[in-house]
Design a protein around this motif. Structure first.
Motif, PDB file in Angstrom:
ATOM      1  N   ALA A   8       0.985  -1.105  -0.095  1.00 10.88           N
ATOM      2  CA  ALA A   8      -0.077   0.094   0.082  1.00 10.88           C
ATOM      3  C   ALA A   8       1.043   1.304  -0.186  1.00 10.88           C
ATOM      4  CB  ALA A   8      -0.818  -0.026   1.278  1.00 10.88           C
ATOM      5  N   ALA A   9       1.867   1.320   0.848  1.00 13.86           N
ATOM      6  CA  ALA A   9       2.847   2.258   0.698  1.00 13.86           C
ATOM      7  C   ALA A   9       3.418   2.652  -0.353  1.00 13.86           C
ATOM      8  CB  ALA A   9       3.874   2.288   1.956  1.00 13.86           C
ATOM      9  N   PHE A  10       3.947   1.453  -0.918  1.00 15.81           N
ATOM     10  CA  PHE A  10       4.398   1.644  -2.427  1.00 15.81           C
ATOM     11  C   PHE A  10       3.714   2.215  -3.575  1.00 15.81           C
ATOM     12  CE2 PHE A  10       5.561  -0.306  -6.606  1.00 15.81           C
ATOM     13  CZ  PHE A  10       6.851   0.159  -6.773  1.00 15.81           C
ATOM     14  N   LEU A  11       2.302   1.601  -3.310  1.00 16.91           N
ATOM     15  CA  LEU A  11       1.550   1.976  -4.510  1.00 16.91           C
ATOM     16  C   LEU A  11       1.266   3.549  -4.223  1.00 16.91           C
ATOM     17  CD1 LEU A  11      -0.747  -1.034  -4.773  1.00 16.91           C
ATOM     18  CD2 LEU A  11       0.805  -0.425  -6.410  1.00 16.91           C
ATOM     19  N   SER A  12       1.092   3.919  -2.912  1.00 17.91           N
ATOM     20  CA  SER A  12       0.660   5.296  -2.685  1.00 17.91           C
ATOM     21  C   SER A  12       1.934   6.149  -3.262  1.00 17.91           C
ATOM     22  CB  SER A  12       0.478   5.707  -1.264  1.00 17.91           C
ATOM     23  OG  SER A  12      -0.493   4.870  -0.880  1.00 17.91           O
ATOM     24  N   VAL A  13       3.154   5.771  -2.986  1.00 17.88           N
ATOM     25  CA  VAL A  13       4.250   6.729  -3.341  1.00 17.88           C
ATOM     26  C   VAL A  13       4.097   6.757  -4.922  1.00 17.88           C
ATOM     27  CG1 VAL A  13       6.717   6.690  -3.556  1.00 17.88           C
ATOM     28  CG2 VAL A  13       5.720   6.286  -1.434  1.00 17.88           C
ATOM     29  N   LEU A  14       4.142   5.501  -5.481  1.00 18.12           N
ATOM     30  CA  LEU A  14       3.896   5.430  -6.967  1.00 18.12           C
ATOM     31  C   LEU A  14       2.797   6.395  -7.672  1.00 18.12           C
ATOM     32  CD1 LEU A  14       5.420   4.037  -9.567  1.00 18.12           C
ATOM     33  CD2 LEU A  14       3.438   2.452  -9.439  1.00 18.12           C
ATOM     34  N   PHE A  15       1.615   6.460  -7.055  1.00 15.89           N
ATOM     35  CA  PHE A  15       0.513   7.202  -7.413  1.00 15.89           C
ATOM     36  C   PHE A  15       1.137   8.587  -7.350  1.00 15.89           C
ATOM     37  CE2 PHE A  15      -3.293   9.749  -6.308  1.00 15.89           C
ATOM     38  CZ  PHE A  15      -4.076   9.539  -7.518  1.00 15.89           C
ATOM     39  N   ILE A  16       1.689   9.048  -6.124  1.00 13.61           N
ATOM     40  CA  ILE A  16       1.814  10.443  -5.814  1.00 13.61           C
ATOM     41  C   ILE A  16       3.079  10.913  -6.986  1.00 13.61           C
ATOM     42  CG2 ILE A  16       3.175  12.178  -4.199  1.00 13.61           C
ATOM     43  CD1 ILE A  16       1.736  10.390  -1.954  1.00 13.61           C
ATOM     44  N   TYR A  17       3.982  10.158  -7.329  1.00 12.99           N
ATOM     45  CA  TYR A  17       4.919  10.501  -8.143  1.00 12.99           C
ATOM     46  C   TYR A  17       4.600  10.478  -9.339  1.00 12.99           C
ATOM     47  CZ  TYR A  17       8.755  11.485  -4.618  1.00 12.99           C
ATOM     48  OH  TYR A  17       9.537  11.877  -3.662  1.00 12.99           O
ATOM     49  N   SER A  18       3.436   9.742  -9.724  1.00  8.05           N
ATOM     50  CA  SER A  18       3.112   9.553 -11.112  1.00  8.05           C
ATOM     51  C   SER A  18       2.425  11.024 -11.610  1.00  8.05           C
ATOM     52  CB  SER A  18       1.845   8.842 -11.482  1.00  8.05           C
ATOM     53  OG  SER A  18       0.792   8.980 -10.827  1.00  8.05           O
TER      54      SER A  18
END
Length: 104
Positions: free
Chosen positions: A14-24
């Protein structure tokens, strides 16, 4: 022990996907974009906490001092009116550019 591992892996994913979403950059954070209710709440918390943190050492000038008011009005007229307009002004040459830049 297996439950702890599953919880840890789930939280990490969940943390990885959140960071990925933010940086996208795919979410439109523009001030004039309508946000999800949770996003609006998080932006408000971030704004309020940031203001509190970064204004701790600021001293408010004497607002009853008319020279301070005139100085602030002059600075606004020199640096802000082109985009944010003056009282009673409905548009300016820069306004469409300002709005377009904020929609990107």
């Amino acid at each position: 022990m297996k439950i702890i591992s599953v919880v840890f892996v789930t939280l990490a994913a969940a943390a990885f996907l959140s960071v990925l979403f933010i940086y996208s950059g795919s979410y439109n954070i523009g001030a004039d974009a309508h946000h999800w209710p949770l996003t609006t709440q998080l932006i408000g918390i971030l704004r309020d906490r940031s203001i509190i943190k970064h204004s701790e050492e600021l001293t408010v000038p004497a607002l009853a001092d008319s020279t301070q008011v005139l100085k602030g009005a002059g600075q606004y007229a020199a640096m802000c009116v082109g985009c944010h307009l003056a009282p009673g002004v409905k548009d300016s040459e820069l306004r469409p550019v300002f709005i377009q830049c904020h929609l990107i």
